[in-house]
Design a protein around this motif. Structure first.
Motif, PDB file in Angstrom:
ATOM      1  N   PRO A 196      25.756  74.871   6.075  1.00 59.20           N
ATOM      2  CA  PRO A 196      25.848  73.562   6.713  1.00 59.20           C
ATOM      3  C   PRO A 196      24.776  72.575   6.263  1.00 59.20           C
ATOM      4  CG  PRO A 196      24.937  75.166   8.250  1.00 59.20           C
ATOM      5  CD  PRO A 196      25.380  75.930   7.047  1.00 59.20           C
ATOM      6  N   GLU A 197      23.606  73.063   5.872  1.00 59.86           N
ATOM      7  CA  GLU A 197      22.513  72.154   5.527  1.00 59.86           C
ATOM      8  C   GLU A 197      22.887  71.252   4.360  1.00 59.86           C
ATOM      9  OE1 GLU A 197      17.739  72.108   4.418  1.00 59.86           O
ATOM     10  OE2 GLU A 197      18.753  74.016   4.809  1.00 59.86           O
ATOM     11  N   ALA A 198      23.467  71.832   3.324  1.00 61.70           N
ATOM     12  CA  ALA A 198      23.848  71.031   2.157  1.00 61.70           C
ATOM     13  C   ALA A 198      24.849  69.955   2.535  1.00 61.70           C
ATOM     14  CB  ALA A 198      24.428  71.938   1.080  1.00 61.70           C
ATOM     15  N   ALA A 199      25.768  70.279   3.437  1.00 62.90           N
ATOM     16  CA  ALA A 199      26.766  69.295   3.867  1.00 62.90           C
ATOM     17  C   ALA A 199      26.110  68.160   4.643  1.00 62.90           C
ATOM     18  CB  ALA A 199      27.835  69.984   4.715  1.00 62.90           C
ATOM     19  N   VAL A 200      25.290  68.511   5.618  1.00 62.62           N
ATOM     20  CA  VAL A 200      24.688  67.492   6.486  1.00 62.62           C
ATOM     21  C   VAL A 200      23.769  66.569   5.703  1.00 62.62           C
ATOM     22  CG1 VAL A 200      23.140  67.132   8.456  1.00 62.62           C
ATOM     23  CG2 VAL A 200      24.873  68.944   8.545  1.00 62.62           C
ATOM     24  N   ARG A 201      22.961  67.130   4.834  1.00 57.23           N
ATOM     25  CA  ARG A 201      21.977  66.319   4.102  1.00 57.23           C
ATOM     26  C   ARG A 201      22.627  65.343   3.122  1.00 57.23           C
ATOM     27  NH1 ARG A 201      16.615  67.519   4.397  1.00 57.23           N
ATOM     28  NH2 ARG A 201      15.973  69.521   5.309  1.00 57.23           N
ATOM     29  N   SER A 202      23.877  65.603   2.738  1.00 57.14           N
ATOM     30  CA  SER A 202      24.479  64.806   1.659  1.00 57.14           C
ATOM     31  C   SER A 202      25.434  63.724   2.137  1.00 57.14           C
ATOM     32  CB  SER A 202      25.238  65.738   0.708  1.00 57.14           C
ATOM     33  OG  SER A 202      26.389  66.265   1.341  1.00 57.14           O
ATOM     34  N   ALA A 203      25.533  63.514   3.455  1.00 58.88           N
ATOM     35  CA  ALA A 203      26.535  62.557   3.944  1.00 58.88           C
ATOM     36  C   ALA A 203      25.960  61.641   5.018  1.00 58.88           C
ATOM     37  CB  ALA A 203      27.748  63.303   4.492  1.00 58.88           C
ATOM     38  N   PRO A 204      26.366  60.377   5.024  1.00 57.75           N
ATOM     39  CA  PRO A 204      25.898  59.446   6.048  1.00 57.75           C
ATOM     40  C   PRO A 204      26.598  59.625   7.395  1.00 57.75           C
ATOM     41  CG  PRO A 204      27.362  58.324   4.541  1.00 57.75           C
ATOM     42  CD  PRO A 204      27.160  59.699   3.981  1.00 57.75           C
ATOM     43  N   VAL A 205      27.717  60.337   7.401  1.00 65.86           N
ATOM     44  CA  VAL A 205      28.433  60.638   8.647  1.00 65.86           C
ATOM     45  C   VAL A 205      28.733  62.126   8.670  1.00 65.86           C
ATOM     46  CG1 VAL A 205      30.540  60.274   9.992  1.00 65.86           C
ATOM     47  CG2 VAL A 205      29.441  58.335   8.861  1.00 65.86           C
ATOM     48  N   VAL A 206      28.370  62.764   9.774  1.00 70.26           N
ATOM     49  CA  VAL A 206      28.622  64.199   9.935  1.00 70.26           C
ATOM     50  C   VAL A 206      29.579  64.394  11.102  1.00 70.26           C
ATOM     51  CG1 VAL A 206      27.617  66.474  10.383  1.00 70.26           C
ATOM     52  CG2 VAL A 206      26.330  64.770   9.069  1.00 70.26           C
ATOM     53  N   LEU A 207      30.608  65.176  10.870  1.00 70.73           N
ATOM     54  CA  LEU A 207      31.617  65.473  11.886  1.00 70.73           C
ATOM     55  C   LEU A 207      31.526  66.955  12.231  1.00 70.73           C
ATOM     56  CD1 LEU A 207      34.210  64.898  13.533  1.00 70.73           C
ATOM     57  CD2 LEU A 207      35.498  65.243  11.401  1.00 70.73           C
ATOM     58  N   ALA A 208      31.079  67.261  13.453  1.00 70.81           N
ATOM     59  CA  ALA A 208      30.938  68.649  13.890  1.00 70.81           C
ATOM     60  C   ALA A 208      32.115  69.013  14.789  1.00 70.81           C
ATOM     61  CB  ALA A 208      29.623  68.833  14.641  1.00 70.81           C
ATOM     62  N   THR A 209      32.981  69.899  14.301  1.00 75.42           N
ATOM     63  CA  THR A 209      34.163  70.316  15.059  1.00 75.42           C
ATOM     64  C   THR A 209      34.295  71.829  14.971  1.00 75.42           C
ATOM     65  OG1 THR A 209      35.557  69.922  13.116  1.00 75.42           O
ATOM     66  CG2 THR A 209      35.405  68.138  14.738  1.00 75.42           C
ATOM     67  N   TYR A 216      22.420  74.609  15.708  1.00 68.68           N
ATOM     68  CA  TYR A 216      21.879  75.028  14.416  1.00 68.68           C
ATOM     69  C   TYR A 216      21.543  73.866  13.486  1.00 68.68           C
ATOM     70  CZ  TYR A 216      26.646  74.022  12.953  1.00 68.68           C
ATOM     71  OH  TYR A 216      27.840  73.388  12.728  1.00 68.68           O
ATOM     72  N   VAL A 217      21.837  72.627  13.863  1.00 65.94           N
ATOM     73  CA  VAL A 217      21.549  71.483  12.998  1.00 65.94           C
ATOM     74  C   VAL A 217      20.297  70.778  13.507  1.00 65.94           C
ATOM     75  CG1 VAL A 217      22.371  69.272  12.116  1.00 65.94           C
ATOM     76  CG2 VAL A 217      23.996  71.148  12.436  1.00 65.94           C
ATOM     77  N   PRO A 218      19.163  70.881  12.808  1.00 62.43           N
ATOM     78  CA  PRO A 218      17.941  70.198  13.244  1.00 62.43           C
ATOM     79  C   PRO A 218      17.914  68.739  12.807  1.00 62.43           C
ATOM     80  CG  PRO A 218      17.480  71.462  11.280  1.00 62.43           C
ATOM     81  CD  PRO A 218      18.936  71.722  11.622  1.00 62.43           C
ATOM     82  N   LEU A 219      17.052  67.979  13.428  1.00 59.44           N
ATOM     83  CA  LEU A 219      16.936  66.554  13.115  1.00 59.44           C
ATOM     84  C   LEU A 219      16.530  66.340  11.653  1.00 59.44           C
ATOM     85  CD1 LEU A 219      17.050  63.682  14.332  1.00 59.44           C
ATOM     86  CD2 LEU A 219      14.611  63.913  14.863  1.00 59.44           C
ATOM     87  N   ALA A 220      15.745  67.260  11.105  1.00 60.41           N
ATOM     88  CA  ALA A 220      15.257  67.096   9.731  1.00 60.41           C
ATOM     89  C   ALA A 220      16.382  67.063   8.707  1.00 60.41           C
ATOM     90  CB  ALA A 220      14.281  68.227   9.388  1.00 60.41           C
ATOM     91  N   TRP A 221      17.546  67.618   9.045  1.00 58.16           N
ATOM     92  CA  TRP A 221      18.665  67.597   8.098  1.00 58.16           C
ATOM     93  C   TRP A 221      19.349  66.235   8.034  1.00 58.16           C
ATOM     94  CZ3 TRP A 221      22.011  72.625   9.124  1.00 58.16           C
ATOM     95  CH2 TRP A 221      21.231  73.762   8.835  1.00 58.16           C
ATOM     96  N   LEU A 222      19.237  65.430   9.090  1.00 59.33           N
ATOM     97  CA  LEU A 222      20.003  64.183   9.154  1.00 59.33           C
ATOM     98  C   LEU A 222      19.364  63.109   8.281  1.00 59.33           C
ATOM     99  CD1 LEU A 222      21.217  65.676  11.598  1.00 59.33           C
ATOM    100  CD2 LEU A 222      21.246  63.485  12.810  1.00 59.33           C
TER     101      LEU A 222
END
Length: 340
Positions: A196-209, A216-222
């Motif tokens: 998930p880290e690679a996905a979150v770090r590479s996009a301006p919009v994250v969709l968690a479904t 598991y997603v920390p603020l540092a990844w956003l």
């Protein structure tokens, strides 16, 4: 011959989907939010029944009563995590609508399609209030199920998304999701990643479904300026909910009364509080979505601010959409009329 007032209209899933295709769900959910803000619409306390299925997986049934602009009804939505291994939909349900004068049920319809559609519509409407959808070119997807697909379809319909980066705990499910998305929306580039880290770090919009109950997603990844759509409610870690520059919920009462979700637990412990309520040491939720969608949210959202949208889920949106579907079905004399 029975009087039509004694009949119950039943709408199956295919009919509901066909009628929903004629409706703008963003318009409907926005109207419902504004109705709640004005006191013309609202929700009652939800009921939840939870159990463990024979295979050891979690199962639950939720009942969400609501009213909208003179319409009354409820959604019953059930889910079992073990259904994925049975090649069955995780969730299934019904929506009931009632006669305003007699309170008698007048319509029962398949509810999973509307539930998925209104969930996506709330996310997209909220995202549109934060940034123009035409600027949303890349989306990270966590969890490759029906909700993710419904969200992406709706985003694409409104001119967003040129590329998707997807992650799922099941690599085969992520691969199948990517293949289906490429076939249905060939103009969108799709890639999958193992974590998930690679996905979150590479996009301006994250969709968690996802179906996780462990954050598991920390603020540092956003990334700076990103929007985190916390649809499944428990993907975002504590520091995301407490540290993002903007935090929006759909209904604070529903959020704060539910101690099965992280933000509800933070509210119970006094570490998060309602919009407009200042408590020393607590994170104040910035606004509800009705305020955001009405244009009454006055704090600027800068290009570097991180925004979290945490939609708990309000039955008023299901009732609002179902009311439109029922009206269309009645006008077209569609569905099956059953004796009550």
């Amino acid at each position: 011959m029975q009087n039509s007032s004694t009949l119950l209209r039943y709408l199956d899933g295919a009919t509901v989907a066909s009628l929903c295709a004629r409706i703008d769900p963003l318009e409907v959910v926005t109207e419902a939010f504004l109705g709640v803000r004005a006191g013309r619409s609202g929700v009652a306390a939800e009921a939840a029944l939870r159990w463990t299925a024979p295979d050891g997986t979690e199962a639950r049934s939720l009942i969400l009563p609501a009213r909208h602009e003179g319409a009354y009804g409820c959604k019953i939505i059930n889910a079992c995590l073990g259904n994925v291994n049975r090649d069955l939909p995780r969730a299934a349900g019904l929506i009931l609508l009632y006669d305003r004068e007699t309170a008698a049920p007048v319509c029962v319809m398949e509810g999973a399609h509307i539930s998925a559609l209104r969930t996506a519509a709330v996310s997209v409407a909220a995202l549109r209030a934060v940034r123009p959808l035409s600027t949303v070119d890349r989306v990270a997807v966590l969890g490759c199920g029906r909700q993710a697909r419904t969200h992406l379809d709706l985003l694409a319909e409104h001119g967003a998304v040129k590329s998707v980066i997807a992650h799922d705990l099941s690599p085969s499910r992520a691969t199948a999701f990517a293949e289906e998305l490429r076939a249905a929306l060939p103009e969108i580039e799709v890639e999958t990643v193992d974590g998930p880290e690679a996905a979150v770090r590479s996009a301006p919009v994250v969709l968690a479904t996802t179906t996780t109950t462990t954050s598991y997603v920390p603020l540092a990844w956003l990334p700076e300026g990103s929007v985190f759509l916390n649809v499944s409610l428990d993907d975002a870690a504590e520091d995301v909910l407490l540290g993002a520059e903007h935090l929006f919920v759909d209904d604070w009462h529903l959020v704060s009364e539910d101690d099965t979700r992280l933000l509800g637990r933070l509210a119970r412990s006094g570490r998060a509080t309602a919009p407009g309520t200042t408590v020393p040491g607590a994170r104040q939720v910035d606004a509800d979505l009705a305020t955001l969608l009405s244009g009454a949210y006055n704090r600027p959202i800068t290009a570097t601010d991180r925004t979290v949208i945490n939609p708990f889920g309000m039955g008023v949106h299901d009732v609002a959409l179902a009311t439109r579907v029922h009206a269309a079905a009645s006008a077209a004399d569609t569905g099956v009329l059953l004796p009550r």
